[in-house]
Scaffold this active site. Structure first.
Site, PDB file in Angstrom:
ATOM      1  N   CYS A   1      -3.218   3.586   4.325  1.00 15.65           N
ATOM      2  CA  CYS A   1      -4.098   4.752   4.139  1.00 15.65           C
ATOM      3  C   CYS A   1      -4.856   5.081   5.433  1.00 15.65           C
ATOM      4  O   CYS A   1      -4.263   5.632   6.347  1.00 15.65           O
ATOM      5  CB  CYS A   1      -5.020   4.532   2.942  1.00 15.65           C
TER       6      CYS A   1
ATOM      7  N   HIS B   1      -1.985   2.642  -1.787  1.00 13.60           N
ATOM      8  CA  HIS B   1      -2.621   1.337  -1.555  1.00 13.60           C
ATOM      9  C   HIS B   1      -1.869   0.212  -2.270  1.00 13.60           C
ATOM     10  O   HIS B   1      -2.186  -0.089  -3.430  1.00 13.60           O
ATOM     11  CB  HIS B   1      -4.058   1.376  -2.079  1.00 13.60           C
TER      12      HIS B   1
ATOM     13  N   GLU C   1      -2.266  -2.912  -1.863  1.00  9.77           N
ATOM     14  CA  GLU C   1      -3.189  -4.027  -2.139  1.00  9.77           C
ATOM     15  C   GLU C   1      -3.990  -3.797  -3.419  1.00  9.77           C
ATOM     16  O   GLU C   1      -4.669  -4.702  -3.891  1.00  9.77           O
ATOM     17  CB  GLU C   1      -4.129  -4.239  -0.933  1.00  9.77           C
TER      18      GLU C   1
HETATM   19  N1  LIG Z   1      -8.515   5.062   1.162  1.00  6.99           N
HETATM   20  C1  LIG Z   1      -8.551   5.381   2.432  1.00  6.99           C
HETATM   21  O1  LIG Z   1      -8.191   4.602   3.314  1.00  6.99           O
HETATM   22  C2  LIG Z   1      -9.116   6.753   2.756  1.00  6.99           C
HETATM   23  C3  LIG Z   1      -8.641   7.307   4.072  1.00  6.99           C
HETATM   24  C4  LIG Z   1      -9.509   8.450   4.601  1.00  6.99           C
HETATM   25  N2  LIG Z   1     -10.879   8.081   4.660  1.00  6.99           N
HETATM   26  C5  LIG Z   1      -9.279   9.708   3.789  1.00  6.99           C
HETATM   27  O2  LIG Z   1     -10.053  10.020   2.917  1.00  6.99           O
HETATM   28  O3  LIG Z   1      -8.332  10.412   4.007  1.00  6.99           O
END
Ligand SMILES: NC(=O)CC[C@H](N)C(=O)O
Length: 259
Positions: free
Chosen positions: A100, A223, A225
């Protein structure tokens, strides 16, 4: 390089605003690895510490508050302060995973797709909705090249991002990614009810994850994880418990790569 009897070690990079580091560490340890959490300033001071690790992982979060654009500041630090260390790490045959915000950092620093005379070939930008989206998505693995997706076909993982739309500079970039088998993970069209778009952000080619041309650097918006234990699945009480969460395979593949 680690052998079957030694523990594979992952360096989990932290910066102000990182918030998925502990879950990511849990995932690597559940998969049989060991991990340490290292702050970016510590790594900039002692880049040689990377020699002690086989895997570099950039976890999710809001590094530097997503200022300028998500991942932009940490990407610049990696490029300007750690370029040699990370390039040697990659060239030593080691693995790099960006989840992400980590994917945003890897792509914006040029470690996933190297810059050329026109700059970055692709980036991740705002979701078509202009909003942060938090839900689960069905994904298919498409790449034989990506080390992290060996024997993975279809997985169910959560997303939580505002800037997850993959855009390439032009068709030539897309053609080359397809020809090189780098479009590693994609949202499955038709996998959601009619009211919800299967592709949550408007990403080109439904792309959810991308690997570099070695297959050893992998970035993905979902994600893994957050789906390690079977009870992480939102419907496990109705659908029954699976043997393990779908995300675990990604971490197991990384550990197994060095066995
Ligand atoms: N869950 C995250 O890693 C978010 C990634 C980033 N802050 C976004 O909103 O795009």
């Amino acid at each position: 390089m680690a052998t079957a009897t030694s523990t594979v070690k992952a360096l989990i990079l932290r910066a102000p605003g990182t918030n998925c580091d502990q879950e990511t560490g849990f995932a690597f340890e559940t998969a049989g690895g060991h991990c340490d959490y290292v702050h970016i300033n510590e790594l900039v001071e002692r880049p040689a510490m990377m020699n002690d690790y086989q895997i570099l992982c950039l976890p999710g979060g809001f590094s530097y508050g997503d200022d300028i654009a998500a991942g932009r500041i940490l990407a610049s630090q990696m490029e300007s302060r750690l370029f040699d260390a990370i390039s040697s790490f990659r060239d030593a045959g080691k693995l790099i995973l960006g989840i992400c915000n980590g994917f945003q950092i890897l792509i914006k620093s040029g470690f996933l797709l190297p810059k050329d005379e026109q700059g970055l070939p692709a980036t991740l930008t705002w979701n078509d909705s202009g909003r942060f989206i938090d839900r689960w998505v069905e994904l298919k693995a498409n790449s034989n090249r990506c080390v992290f997706l060996r024997d993975v076909e279809q997985i169910y993982l959560p997303i939580a991002h505002a800037e997850g739309k993959f855009v390439a500079r032009d068709q030539a970039v897309i053609d080359s990614l397809q020809a090189n088998d780098q479009i590693a993970l994609s949202y499955i069209q038709g996998s959601q009810s009619e009211s919800i778009a299967a592709n949550p952000n408007g990403s080109t080619l439904d792309l959810a994850g991308l690997c570099d041309d070695t297959g050893r650097i992998f970035g993905l918006m979902p994600h893994p994880e957050r789906h390690i234990d079977p009870t992480h699945h939102p419907r496990w009480t109705r659908e029954g418990l699976a043997e393990s969460g779908d995300g675990l395979a990604i971490f197991e593949n990384a550990i197994r790569y060095f066995a």
